[in-house]
Design an enzyme around this catalytic site. Structure first.
Site, PDB file in Angstrom:
ATOM      1  CB  SER A 118      -0.947  -0.005   1.197  1.00 19.35           C
ATOM      2  OG  SER A 118      -0.237  -0.255   2.369  1.00 19.35           O
ATOM      3  CG  HIS A 139      -2.554  -0.462  -3.525  1.00 21.36           C
ATOM      4  ND1 HIS A 139      -2.779   0.868  -3.210  1.00 21.36           N
ATOM      5  CD2 HIS A 139      -2.829  -1.154  -2.390  1.00 21.36           C
ATOM      6  CE1 HIS A 139      -3.158   0.957  -1.962  1.00 21.36           C
ATOM      7  NE2 HIS A 139      -3.202  -0.252  -1.439  1.00 21.36           N
ATOM      8  CG  ASN A 189      -2.794   4.347   1.136  1.00 24.51           C
ATOM      9  OD1 ASN A 189      -3.902   4.482   1.657  1.00 24.51           O
ATOM     10  ND2 ASN A 189      -2.296   3.164   0.819  1.00 24.51           N
TER      11      ASN A 189
HETATM   12  N1  CAA Z   1     -16.771 -10.010   0.495  1.00 22.00           N
HETATM   13  C1  CAA Z   1     -17.755  -9.973  -0.418  1.00 22.00           C
HETATM   14  N2  CAA Z   1     -18.732  -9.025  -0.434  1.00 22.00           N
HETATM   15  C2  CAA Z   1     -18.704  -8.117   0.555  1.00 22.00           C
HETATM   16  C3  CAA Z   1     -17.716  -8.081   1.544  1.00 22.00           C
HETATM   17  C4  CAA Z   1     -16.717  -9.083   1.497  1.00 22.00           C
HETATM   18  N3  CAA Z   1     -15.735  -9.134   2.391  1.00 22.00           N
HETATM   19  N4  CAA Z   1     -17.965  -7.027   2.375  1.00 22.00           N
HETATM   20  C5  CAA Z   1     -19.082  -6.423   1.904  1.00 22.00           C
HETATM   21  N5  CAA Z   1     -19.526  -7.079   0.806  1.00 22.00           N
HETATM   22  C6  CAA Z   1     -20.646  -6.725  -0.073  1.00 22.00           C
HETATM   23  C7  CAA Z   1     -21.990  -7.066   0.533  1.00 22.00           C
HETATM   24  O1  CAA Z   1     -22.362  -8.371   0.205  1.00 22.00           O
HETATM   25  C8  CAA Z   1     -22.887  -6.051  -0.152  1.00 22.00           C
HETATM   26  O2  CAA Z   1     -23.173  -6.470  -1.473  1.00 22.00           O
HETATM   27  P1  CAA Z   1     -24.508  -5.967  -2.274  1.00 22.00           P
HETATM   28  O3  CAA Z   1     -24.702  -4.514  -1.957  1.00 22.00           O
HETATM   29  O4  CAA Z   1     -24.172  -6.222  -3.687  1.00 22.00           O
HETATM   30  O5  CAA Z   1     -25.590  -6.803  -1.747  1.00 22.00           O
HETATM   31  C9  CAA Z   1     -22.001  -4.815  -0.269  1.00 22.00           C
HETATM   32  O6  CAA Z   1     -20.636  -5.300  -0.211  1.00 22.00           O
HETATM   33  C10 CAA Z   1     -22.233  -3.834   0.849  1.00 22.00           C
HETATM   34  O7  CAA Z   1     -22.000  -4.517   2.087  1.00 22.00           O
HETATM   35  P2  CAA Z   1     -22.875  -4.340   3.414  1.00 22.00           P
HETATM   36  O8  CAA Z   1     -24.288  -4.013   3.046  1.00 22.00           O
HETATM   37  O9  CAA Z   1     -22.617  -5.512   4.292  1.00 22.00           O
HETATM   38  O10 CAA Z   1     -22.205  -3.138   4.164  1.00 22.00           O
HETATM   39  P3  CAA Z   1     -21.973  -1.670   3.709  1.00 22.00           P
HETATM   40  O11 CAA Z   1     -23.042  -1.182   2.796  1.00 22.00           O
HETATM   41  O12 CAA Z   1     -21.703  -0.966   4.974  1.00 22.00           O
HETATM   42  O13 CAA Z   1     -20.628  -1.749   2.842  1.00 22.00           O
HETATM   43  C11 CAA Z   1     -18.321  -1.621   2.574  1.00 22.00           C
HETATM   44  C12 CAA Z   1     -19.442  -2.238   3.364  1.00 22.00           C
HETATM   45  C13 CAA Z   1     -18.352  -2.165   1.141  1.00 22.00           C
HETATM   46  C14 CAA Z   1     -17.018  -2.060   3.238  1.00 22.00           C
HETATM   47  C15 CAA Z   1     -18.501  -0.061   2.539  1.00 22.00           C
HETATM   48  O14 CAA Z   1     -18.662   0.421   3.841  1.00 22.00           O
HETATM   49  C16 CAA Z   1     -17.347   0.668   1.919  1.00 22.00           C
HETATM   50  O15 CAA Z   1     -17.247   0.764   0.696  1.00 22.00           O
HETATM   51  N6  CAA Z   1     -16.447   1.241   2.777  1.00 22.00           N
HETATM   52  C17 CAA Z   1     -15.254   1.935   2.327  1.00 22.00           C
HETATM   53  C18 CAA Z   1     -14.200   0.929   1.984  1.00 22.00           C
HETATM   54  C19 CAA Z   1     -12.946   1.587   1.542  1.00 22.00           C
HETATM   55  O16 CAA Z   1     -12.786   2.773   1.491  1.00 22.00           O
HETATM   56  N7  CAA Z   1     -11.965   0.734   1.190  1.00 22.00           N
HETATM   57  C20 CAA Z   1     -10.672   1.187   0.827  1.00 22.00           C
HETATM   58  C21 CAA Z   1      -9.812   1.174   2.046  1.00 22.00           C
HETATM   59  S1  CAA Z   1      -8.205   1.764   1.679  1.00 22.00           S
HETATM   60  C22 CAA Z   1      -7.418   0.426   1.063  1.00 22.00           C
HETATM   61  O17 CAA Z   1      -7.886  -0.666   0.999  1.00 22.00           O
HETATM   62  C23 CAA Z   1      -6.069   0.687   0.568  1.00 22.00           C
HETATM   63  C24 CAA Z   1      -4.977   0.864   1.539  1.00 22.00           C
HETATM   64  O18 CAA Z   1      -3.853   0.794   1.086  1.00 22.00           O
HETATM   65  C25 CAA Z   1      -5.153   1.180   2.950  1.00 22.00           C
END
Ligand code: CAA
Length: 281
Positions: A118, A139, A189
């Site tokens: 990352s 990434h 990031n």
């Molecule tokens: N595997 C498969 N599907 C998943 C999952 C997983 N681990 N987690 C969530 N989902 C799916 C759910 O099944 C659901 O699918 P549908 O809408 O198609 O039915 C969808 O994702 C939404 O999930 P939830 O309803 O359970 O929960 P939510 O609406 O709160 O979403 C989230 C959860 C997708 C994590 C959302 O909160 C989100 O997008 N958060 C931000 C995530 C983000 O910013 N990620 C980047 C982080 S930075 C990074 O990764 C890089 C780094 O270097 C640090």
């Protein structure tokens, strides 16, 4: 032609990458240091796929086939048979460098080595191998099965052919890629972490409560998670490590990690994974 992918590291990112690659039809060799880690990874993949079975987006048989296409292994030597390697182990330069030296010895000469780092320099990781032209950053974002983006990072020596093959692979895995040159924090990031760090400063200075800071960004800016909630999701140790990469990489005080973030990491409050971060779980 790429048909077999090796993934090193079966944690949150590694098992997500293995799942997405297998679902796209690739044979996957998933490597880690112990069977216990690999069992946990396969259970996580099973649970993640089950969500789609329950929503009628995947059949039981397809689910089984996706899992069967993933071969768990505690032997890096099994990477001798793969066409492309993606590393997703812990964010520590020495650990990654050592693994890439081994992968470089094991993999066929034409195989591309990709790191899911990352924030560690792709140019630096590539220089530990004999094939810096066939080395690249790939990434993925967490959760890998859900997030569309892959940042593809070109190191100083990455060839155009390596870039083109990697972009094609990302697309076959159902991801949209962006092309980024190697620089501290890449794009994701460099933009995300200062926002999270600033939210920690706002909390540190008593500007607002964690919930209110997060609500501003969720309801005011339509972010799916507020910055503090997202920090807990990513891991506060990871956030701090990335801020330190930005701080050191640019020698610029604007990237100074918030003392509250440091204090929480010192306390072992690492976010969701430890049960406590900016919030309690
Ligand atoms: N595997 C498969 N599907 C998943 C999952 C997983 N681990 N987690 C969530 N989902 C799916 C759910 O099944 C659901 O699918 P549908 O809408 O198609 O039915 C969808 O994702 C939404 O999930 P939830 O309803 O359970 O929960 P939510 O609406 O709160 O979403 C989230 C959860 C997708 C994590 C959302 O909160 C989100 O997008 N958060 C931000 C995530 C983000 O910013 N990620 C980047 C982080 S930075 C990074 O990764 C890089 C780094 O270097 C640090």
């Amino acid at each position: 032609m790429i048909s077999k992918i090796g993934v090193i590291g079966s944690g949150t990112m590694g098992n997500g990458i293995a799942q997405v690659a297998s679902r796209a039809g690739f044979e996957v060799t998933l490597c880690d240091v112990s069977d216990a880690f690999l069992d946990k990874a396969l259970a996580t993949i099973g649970k993640s796929l089950q969500r789609d079975v329950e929503k009628d987006r995947l059949g039981e048989r397809e689910k089984r086939e996706i899992i069967e296409r993933i071969t768990p292994s505690v032997n890096l030597g099994d990477l001798a048979r793969v066409d492309f390697i993606i590393e997703a182990v812990t964010e520590e330069l020495l650990i990654k460098t050592e693994l890439f030296k081994q992968a470089d010895r094991i993999a066929e000469p034409g195989v591309i080595l990709a790191s899911n780092t990352s924030s560690i320099s792709i140019t630096k990781l590539a220089s530990a191998t004999s094939r810096p032209d066939r080395f690249i950053g790939m990434h993925f974002m967490n959760p890998v099965p859900v997030m569309k983006l892959v940042e593809i990072i070109r190191g100083a020596a990455t060839s155009d052919e390596t870039f083109a093959i990697t972009r094609d692979l990302a697309s076959k895995m159902g991801k949209t890629s962006v092309e980024v040159n190697d620089a501290p924090g890449f794009v994701s990031n460099r933009v995300l972490m200062p926002m999270i760090n600033e939210a920690a400063f706002a909390l540190y200075e008593g500007v607002a409560s964690p919930k209110d800071i997060d609500d501003v960004m969720k309801m005011g800016m339509n972010h799916p998670m507020g910055p503090l909630e997202l920090a807990d999701f990513i891991g506060l140790d990871v956030c701090l490590a990335i801020m330190n990469v930005l701080y050191d990489g640019f020698d610029d005080s604007k990237y100074r990690p918030c003392p509250l973030l440091k204090k929480y990491v010192d306390a072992g409050w690492l976010g969701r994974k430890s049960g406590r971060g900016f919030y309690q779980y």
